[in-house]
Write a protein that holds these residues in place. Structure first.
Motif, PDB file in Angstrom:
ATOM      1  N   THR A  52      33.724  52.845  34.629  1.00  0.00           N
ATOM      2  CA  THR A  52      34.468  54.099  34.764  1.00  0.00           C
ATOM      3  C   THR A  52      35.200  54.161  36.099  1.00  0.00           C
ATOM      4  O   THR A  52      36.356  54.612  36.177  1.00  0.00           O
ATOM      5  N   VAL A  53      34.540  53.701  37.151  1.00  0.00           N
ATOM      6  CA  VAL A  53      35.174  53.691  38.474  1.00  0.00           C
ATOM      7  C   VAL A  53      36.340  52.699  38.494  1.00  0.00           C
ATOM      8  O   VAL A  53      37.409  52.981  39.053  1.00  0.00           O
ATOM      9  N   VAL A  54      36.161  51.537  37.862  1.00  0.00           N
ATOM     10  CA  VAL A  54      37.253  50.559  37.766  1.00  0.00           C
ATOM     11  C   VAL A  54      38.452  51.185  37.060  1.00  0.00           C
ATOM     12  O   VAL A  54      39.604  51.019  37.491  1.00  0.00           O
ATOM     13  N   HIS A  55      38.192  51.920  35.984  1.00  0.00           N
ATOM     14  CA  HIS A  55      39.278  52.598  35.267  1.00  0.00           C
ATOM     15  C   HIS A  55      40.031  53.542  36.190  1.00  0.00           C
ATOM     16  O   HIS A  55      41.266  53.544  36.226  1.00  0.00           O
ATOM     17  N   ALA A  56      39.304  54.369  36.916  1.00  0.00           N
ATOM     18  CA  ALA A  56      39.947  55.354  37.797  1.00  0.00           C
ATOM     19  C   ALA A  56      40.776  54.672  38.880  1.00  0.00           C
ATOM     20  O   ALA A  56      41.910  55.094  39.167  1.00  0.00           O
ATOM     21  N   LEU A  57      40.232  53.623  39.471  1.00  0.00           N
ATOM     22  CA  LEU A  57      40.966  52.906  40.518  1.00  0.00           C
ATOM     23  C   LEU A  57      42.203  52.204  39.958  1.00  0.00           C
ATOM     24  O   LEU A  57      43.244  52.140  40.615  1.00  0.00           O
ATOM     25  N   THR A  58      42.097  51.705  38.752  1.00  0.00           N
ATOM     26  CA  THR A  58      43.216  50.989  38.128  1.00  0.00           C
ATOM     27  C   THR A  58      44.300  51.949  37.674  1.00  0.00           C
ATOM     28  O   THR A  58      45.498  51.703  37.878  1.00  0.00           O
ATOM     29  N   LEU A  59      43.891  53.042  37.058  1.00  0.00           N
ATOM     30  CA  LEU A  59      44.849  53.980  36.469  1.00  0.00           C
ATOM     31  C   LEU A  59      45.396  54.982  37.477  1.00  0.00           C
ATOM     32  O   LEU A  59      46.386  55.664  37.208  1.00  0.00           O
ATOM     33  N   GLY A  60      44.749  55.087  38.630  1.00  0.00           N
ATOM     34  CA  GLY A  60      45.192  56.047  39.626  1.00  0.00           C
ATOM     35  C   GLY A  60      44.856  57.476  39.266  1.00  0.00           C
ATOM     36  O   GLY A  60      45.528  58.421  39.703  1.00  0.00           O
ATOM     37  N   THR A  61      43.787  57.658  38.494  1.00  0.00           N
ATOM     38  CA  THR A  61      43.347  58.999  38.105  1.00  0.00           C
ATOM     39  C   THR A  61      42.419  59.560  39.185  1.00  0.00           C
ATOM     40  O   THR A  61      41.975  58.828  40.073  1.00  0.00           O
ATOM     41  N   PRO A  62      42.122  60.868  39.139  1.00  0.00           N
ATOM     42  CA  PRO A  62      41.331  61.477  40.217  1.00  0.00           C
ATOM     43  C   PRO A  62      39.986  60.792  40.451  1.00  0.00           C
ATOM     44  O   PRO A  62      39.380  60.240  39.527  1.00  0.00           O
ATOM     45  N   GLN A  63      39.531  60.851  41.681  1.00  0.00           N
ATOM     46  CA  GLN A  63      38.262  60.224  42.059  1.00  0.00           C
ATOM     47  C   GLN A  63      37.116  60.825  41.257  1.00  0.00           C
ATOM     48  O   GLN A  63      36.961  62.044  41.182  1.00  0.00           O
ATOM     49  N   ASP A  92      28.444  48.893  48.071  1.00  0.00           N
ATOM     50  CA  ASP A  92      28.616  47.540  47.533  1.00  0.00           C
ATOM     51  C   ASP A  92      29.196  47.579  46.127  1.00  0.00           C
ATOM     52  O   ASP A  92      30.091  46.790  45.790  1.00  0.00           O
ATOM     53  N   ALA A  93      28.681  48.478  45.299  1.00  0.00           N
ATOM     54  CA  ALA A  93      29.185  48.580  43.927  1.00  0.00           C
ATOM     55  C   ALA A  93      30.628  49.073  43.912  1.00  0.00           C
ATOM     56  O   ALA A  93      31.446  48.624  43.101  1.00  0.00           O
ATOM     57  N   LEU A  94      30.962  50.002  44.806  1.00  0.00           N
ATOM     58  CA  LEU A  94      32.336  50.485  44.902  1.00  0.00           C
ATOM     59  C   LEU A  94      33.271  49.361  45.339  1.00  0.00           C
ATOM     60  O   LEU A  94      34.386  49.227  44.812  1.00  0.00           O
ATOM     61  N   ALA A  95      32.818  48.533  46.278  1.00  0.00           N
ATOM     62  CA  ALA A  95      33.638  47.407  46.729  1.00  0.00           C
ATOM     63  C   ALA A  95      33.887  46.433  45.587  1.00  0.00           C
ATOM     64  O   ALA A  95      34.996  45.899  45.434  1.00  0.00           O
ATOM     65  N   GLU A  96      32.865  46.219  44.756  1.00  0.00           N
ATOM     66  CA  GLU A  96      33.023  45.326  43.601  1.00  0.00           C
ATOM     67  C   GLU A  96      34.011  45.912  42.603  1.00  0.00           C
ATOM     68  O   GLU A  96      34.878  45.213  42.073  1.00  0.00           O
ATOM     69  N   ALA A  97      33.900  47.212  42.345  1.00  0.00           N
ATOM     70  CA  ALA A  97      34.838  47.882  41.432  1.00  0.00           C
ATOM     71  C   ALA A  97      36.261  47.793  41.964  1.00  0.00           C
ATOM     72  O   ALA A  97      37.214  47.583  41.204  1.00  0.00           O
ATOM     73  N   ALA A  98      36.421  47.952  43.270  1.00  0.00           N
ATOM     74  CA  ALA A  98      37.752  47.871  43.884  1.00  0.00           C
ATOM     75  C   ALA A  98      38.349  46.481  43.714  1.00  0.00           C
ATOM     76  O   ALA A  98      39.570  46.334  43.518  1.00  0.00           O
ATOM     77  N   LYS A  99      37.522  45.451  43.801  1.00  0.00           N
ATOM     78  CA  LYS A  99      38.015  44.079  43.615  1.00  0.00           C
ATOM     79  C   LYS A  99      38.474  43.863  42.182  1.00  0.00           C
ATOM     80  O   LYS A  99      39.491  43.200  41.940  1.00  0.00           O
ATOM     81  N   MET A 100      37.754  44.414  41.226  1.00  0.00           N
ATOM     82  CA  MET A 100      38.167  44.289  39.825  1.00  0.00           C
ATOM     83  C   MET A 100      39.485  45.015  39.591  1.00  0.00           C
ATOM     84  O   MET A 100      40.395  44.493  38.920  1.00  0.00           O
ATOM     85  N   ALA A 101      39.600  46.236  40.126  1.00  0.00           N
ATOM     86  CA  ALA A 101      40.840  46.993  39.961  1.00  0.00           C
ATOM     87  C   ALA A 101      42.011  46.274  40.627  1.00  0.00           C
ATOM     88  O   ALA A 101      43.119  46.208  40.067  1.00  0.00           O
ATOM     89  N   ALA A 102      41.785  45.714  41.815  1.00  0.00           N
ATOM     90  CA  ALA A 102      42.848  44.990  42.518  1.00  0.00           C
ATOM     91  C   ALA A 102      43.282  43.763  41.722  1.00  0.00           C
ATOM     92  O   ALA A 102      44.482  43.428  41.674  1.00  0.00           O
ATOM     93  N   ALA A 103      42.315  43.098  41.082  1.00  0.00           N
ATOM     94  CA  ALA A 103      42.656  41.932  40.269  1.00  0.00           C
ATOM     95  C   ALA A 103      43.589  42.321  39.124  1.00  0.00           C
ATOM     96  O   ALA A 103      44.550  41.600  38.808  1.00  0.00           O
ATOM     97  N   ILE A 104      43.317  43.474  38.513  1.00  0.00           N
ATOM     98  CA  ILE A 104      44.189  43.949  37.433  1.00  0.00           C
ATOM     99  C   ILE A 104      45.578  44.283  37.969  1.00  0.00           C
ATOM    100  O   ILE A 104      46.606  43.875  37.411  1.00  0.00           O
TER     101      ILE A 104
END
Length: 255
Positions: A52-63, A92-104
């Motif tokens: 869900t966090v990856v989705h928000a970071l990727t789509l640019g939806t609210p935190q 740590d989990a947020l950093a991992e989610a951010a890396k996935m979103a950045a990859a997309i």
């Protein structure tokens, strides 16, 4: 009550009664499973919440999260975040989610689709013209001629994803969304699935189910609608079918 249409900023609590794409998948597993899932909120797993966090970071939806690490009162702080509708997540989990979103976002094909599909978190509500059943669901993003769904996956290779698509009902999902939009007079050419693997190096792939695969999902969707009508009317929601012989699937016979 919200009627048929394409809606943004619509909470799931505002959806009208009916059958969703995920509900169709549950019905195909067993009517009793569908009924239980409708009556009981399923707890989110850490993987689901990271997704869900990856989705928000990727789509640019609210935190939708709050960072909470260990220390005094960590359990209370996590519960307080959930009470506010937020996902408690470690740094740590947020950093991992951010890396996935950045990859997309750094993947050319995925980025092009995200830019094209400008509408975010789009609720689609449509009435099946054959049965009158109200169908509903939410797309991650929608453009003029295509929809988009972001998925965090274990494997993104074509062979592996094909099996996942069957296991998790992605064919049903594609059929439901494509047909709903057609019923609304807003047909799309395809539903693009943007995959990002959950482990480094966070490989990204864009996958489209071919027409034959979507037609398979459409037949399953029809079966789910029939089950929904039958058991809604009877009030009986049975479990699995009686004992039966099981044959090895064709893919398992490839040696």
């Amino acid at each position: 009550m919200i009627g048929p249409g394409i809606h943004t900023n619509l909470g799931r609590s505002e959806w009208p009664p009916g059958l969703s794409a995920s509900g169709a998948k549950d019905l195909l597993k067993a009517p009793a499973y569908y009924r239980y899932r409708q009556d009981n909120r399923t707890a989110s797993t850490p993987d689901m919440e990271t997704g869900t966090v990856v989705h928000a970071l990727t789509l640019g939806t609210p935190q939708c999260w709050r960072t909470i690490d260990g220390g005094r009162g960590v359990t209370e702080r996590r519960e307080a975040a959930r009470a506010e509708g937020l996902i408690p997540i470690t740094l740590d989990a947020l950093a991992e989610a951010a890396k996935m979103a950045a990859a997309i976002l750094n993947h050319p094909e995925a980025r092009e689709l995200l830019d094209y599909c400008a509408l975010r978190e789009v609720a689609v509500i449509a009435q099946d013209p054959d049965t009158g059943v109200m169908m509903r669901g939410q797309l991650d993003a929608l453009g003029e001629r295509c929809g988009l769904d972001v998925k965090t996956v274990k494997e993104g290779a074509i062979r592996d994803f094909a099996r996942q698509a069957v296991t998790y009902g992605y064919d049903v999902q594609a059929a439901v969304y494509q047909d709903m939009l057609t019923w609304l007079g807003k047909p799309i050419d395809f539903l693009a699935m943007v995959l990002v693997e959950k482990t480094p190096p966070y490989l990204v792939a864009v996958r489209l189910l071919d027409d034959q695969f979507v037609d398979l999902g459409r037949r399953k969707m029809r079966r789910a609608i029939d089950l929904y009508l039958k058991h809604s009317e009877s009030g009986d929601w049975p479990g699995y079918e009686p004992y039966a012989y099981v044959s090895a699937p064709r893919w398992a016979q490839e040696v």
